[in-house]
Design a protein around this motif. Structure first.
Motif, short mmCIF file in Angstrom:
data_model
loop_
_atom_site.label_atom_id
_atom_site.label_comp_id
_atom_site.label_asym_id
_atom_site.label_seq_id
_atom_site.Cartn_x
_atom_site.Cartn_y
_atom_site.Cartn_z
N PRO A 69 0.76 -1.17 -0.04
CA PRO A 69 0.08 -0.06 -0.19
C PRO A 69 0.92 1.26 0.18
CG PRO A 69 -0.49 -1.51 1.72
CD PRO A 69 0.45 -2.24 1.08
N GLY A 70 0.42 2.37 -0.83
CA GLY A 70 1.11 3.50 -0.79
C GLY A 70 2.17 3.64 -1.88
N VAL A 83 -2.02 5.09 -6.64
CA VAL A 83 -1.15 4.75 -5.51
C VAL A 83 -2.16 3.40 -4.93
CG1 VAL A 83 -0.72 5.32 -3.19
CG2 VAL A 83 -0.79 6.97 -4.80
N THR A 102 3.12 3.56 -5.91
CA THR A 102 2.09 3.92 -7.49
C THR A 102 2.56 2.93 -8.54
OG1 THR A 102 4.01 5.20 -8.26
CG2 THR A 102 2.56 6.37 -6.90
N ASP A 158 -5.64 -4.12 -2.56
CA ASP A 158 -5.90 -4.03 -3.74
C ASP A 158 -5.21 -5.40 -4.67
OD1 ASP A 158 -7.18 -1.67 -4.24
OD2 ASP A 158 -5.26 -0.64 -4.69
N LYS A 203 -3.85 0.82 -2.45
CA LYS A 203 -4.31 0.86 -1.09
C LYS A 203 -4.42 -0.47 -0.75
CE LYS A 203 -9.05 1.35 -2.24
NZ LYS A 203 -9.08 0.61 -3.74
N ASP A 204 -4.59 -0.74 0.69
CA ASP A 204 -4.70 -1.94 1.35
C ASP A 204 -5.75 -2.92 0.82
OD1 ASP A 204 -3.66 -3.67 3.18
OD2 ASP A 204 -5.66 -3.34 4.50
#
Ligand code: MF3
Ligand code: CO
Ligand code: CO
Length: 269
Positions: A44-45, A95, A47, A100, A97-98
């Protein structure tokens, strides 16, 4: 450009020589190794363009060439397809995220041979429904590969995939398919991930192609976004995909894109 050497079937499928398996193995192994190494960056975070930058640099550092940069105007070293994106997702400022899930698809050229493979990753925690989708998609690819042997047909491959996926109450995407490859990126035949047993072309030793089923939790229909690349599920349901490049041998097949680190599936390490 096809070189004049070499045999083709009546359907225009190239039959390669035993020595050509060595070249494909080298290309496939590099593509798989890059997919192994990008795994550490998926969280997460981050790109998707950071992941693509890593892949572009890794291809270059290996002295290989990206097959996708410059292919029909495409400008990236990978396709990164997140959640309801089916395939051909363009890396960019998105970006992660948790939770994905994403497919990363890499094709490299080594000494003129093409290695094409993709697999699924998760950023953070894998949900139960995504875990099930990913497991079914991976198992569908491997069932398709188990149907590969001389004398079987491409319809047998498609049928093995479709029958299994639909029994799990998921759907197989019809709008994209696998393909022959070797000295070229995309060659005959179209490798459909659905079909009837015994239909389509007969498999012969020396054929090289990909199997790359896309499986949706919802309906199979897709649409391509205005960027002309990104394919998404029409119903916005989650989609997953795995891809191997393989060569038909006397009694089965050789998988050129096996993970050197044994990390092909996201839950394997
Ligand atoms: N690697 C994809 C495939 O499996 C093709 C990507 S073409 C691109 O055939 F231009 F979108 F990169
Ligand atoms: Co492919
Ligand atoms: Co691919």
């Amino acid at each position: 450009m096809e070189e004049p050497r070499g045999r083709q079937t009546k359907d225009g499928i190239r039959i390669y020589e035993p020595a050509d398996f060595v070249g494909m193995h080298k290309a496939g192994r590099l593509a798989a190794d890059i997919l192994d190494r990008v795994a550490a960056l998926v969280e997460p975070g981050v790109t998707t363009e950071v992941l693509d930058d890593f892949i572009r640099d890794a291809v270059e550092a290996a002295g290989a060439v990206s097959a996708t940069i410059g292919y029909r105007g495409y400008q990236h070293a990978s396709c990164i397809s997140v959640n309801h994106v089916v395939c051909h997702g363009i890396p960019g400022p998105k970006v992660l995220k948790d939770g994905d899930i994403l497919n990363i698809d890499v094709t490299v050229i080594v000494d003129g041979w093409y290695g094409d493979t993709s697999r699924m990753y998760v950023a953070g925690m894998l949900s139960r429904k995504a875990e099930r989708l990913i497991r079914v998609t991976h198992d569908a690819l491997m069932l398709g590969i188990e149907a590969v042997r001389p004398g079987n047909t491409f319809g047998d491959i498609g049928h093995a995939i479709q029958a299994y996926v639909e029994a799990q109450r998921m759907s197989v995407v019809r709008d994209f398919c696998g393909h022959g490859l070797g000295r070229v990126f995309h060659a005959p035949p179209n490798v459909l991930h659905y079909g009837r047993p015994g239909s389509r072309e007969v498999l012969e030793e020396g054929m090289f192609f990909t199997i790359e089923p896309m499986v949706n939790l919802g309906r199979p229909e897709t649409k391509v976004l205005a960027d002309d690349w990104t394919a998404v599920t029409r119903d916005k349901s989650l989609s997953a995909q795995f891809e191997h490049s393989i060569g038909v041998t006397a009694d089965g097949c050789e998988i050129f894109t096996l993970s050197p680190a044994g990390k092909f599936h996201p839950t394997w390490g």
